[in-house]
Enzyme design. Structure first.
Site: not given
Length: 208
Positions: A37-38, A40, A44, A111
């Site tokens: 994902g982008l 932000g 994580s 990714s």
């Protein structure tokens, strides 16, 4: 049977213990959960929360965070397309070792390219690679901007930043989609836990 790579003098040595033996020792299956994902979007954050929930349920897991890997094994890589591909390749190969060791491994990386994620999936057996798309509108990611990276990218201080001047290719068929702008971290992790226990049968190791 021995495996050989492109160098004929390098021979694969089989281990006396198999993946199934290690899974039986841990008491659960092993697999790779790949968060994409982008920046932000919450990759994580969700991965860390999931790791804690797995730990609380007696599941052996380990988190490979993209930023952390760039402090060590991937610190020689830039953010060029070529090095991004190598970043994914190395992370997937490390994840494969963890899965062979009988552990649930989580990877949290932007990714951005579909091809690279598919190459990562190809390393694993069917059912051992779970792609989790952490979907969050870029407008929301920019509002969060926990590391101040979007601001720097918009100001031209960072080049090739995903979502600004470099593309992000959304997964075509992810196993799980998490809309982190709509649901809490707890709800997101519960969705993954349900998938692992109900659809993957995480506790069924296959060893009698």
């Amino acid at each position: 049977m021995h495996k050989r790579n492109s160098h004929n003098h390098v021979v694969w040595h089989e281990s006396v213990l198999k993946k199934e033996d290690r899974q039986a020792l841990h008491g659960h299956k092993s697999l790779m959960i790949w968060f994409t994902g982008l920046s932000g979007s919450g990759k994580s954050t969700v991965a860390n929360a999931l790791q804690l929930k797995l730990y609380q349920q007696g599941i052996s897991s380990y988190l490979l965070d993209g930023d952390n890997l760039r402090h060590g094994i991937n610190k020689d890589l830039s953010f060029s397309e070529k090095d991004r591909k190598e970043n994914i390749r190395r992370t997937a190969e490390i994840g494969k070792l963890f899965v062979d060791a009988g552990i649930v491994v989580l990877a949290a990386l932007i990714s951005p390219y579909e091809e690279d994620r598919e190459c990562a999936r190809f390393l694993f057996n069917k059912g051992e690679f779970i792609e989790v798309y952490v979907a969050c509108p870029i407008e929301e990611c920019q509002k969060r901007d926990p590391k101040g990276l979007y601001k720097k990218a918009i100001n031209g201080e960072i080049k090739g930043f995903t979502g600004i001047d470099d593309p992000y290719e959304e997964p075509k068929n992810p196993d799980i989609i998490l809309k982190t702008n709509e649901f809490s971290v707890d709800k997101c992790t519960d969705k993954i836990i349900h998938y692992l226990f109900q659809q993957i049968n995480l506790l069924q190791t296959g060893k009698e």
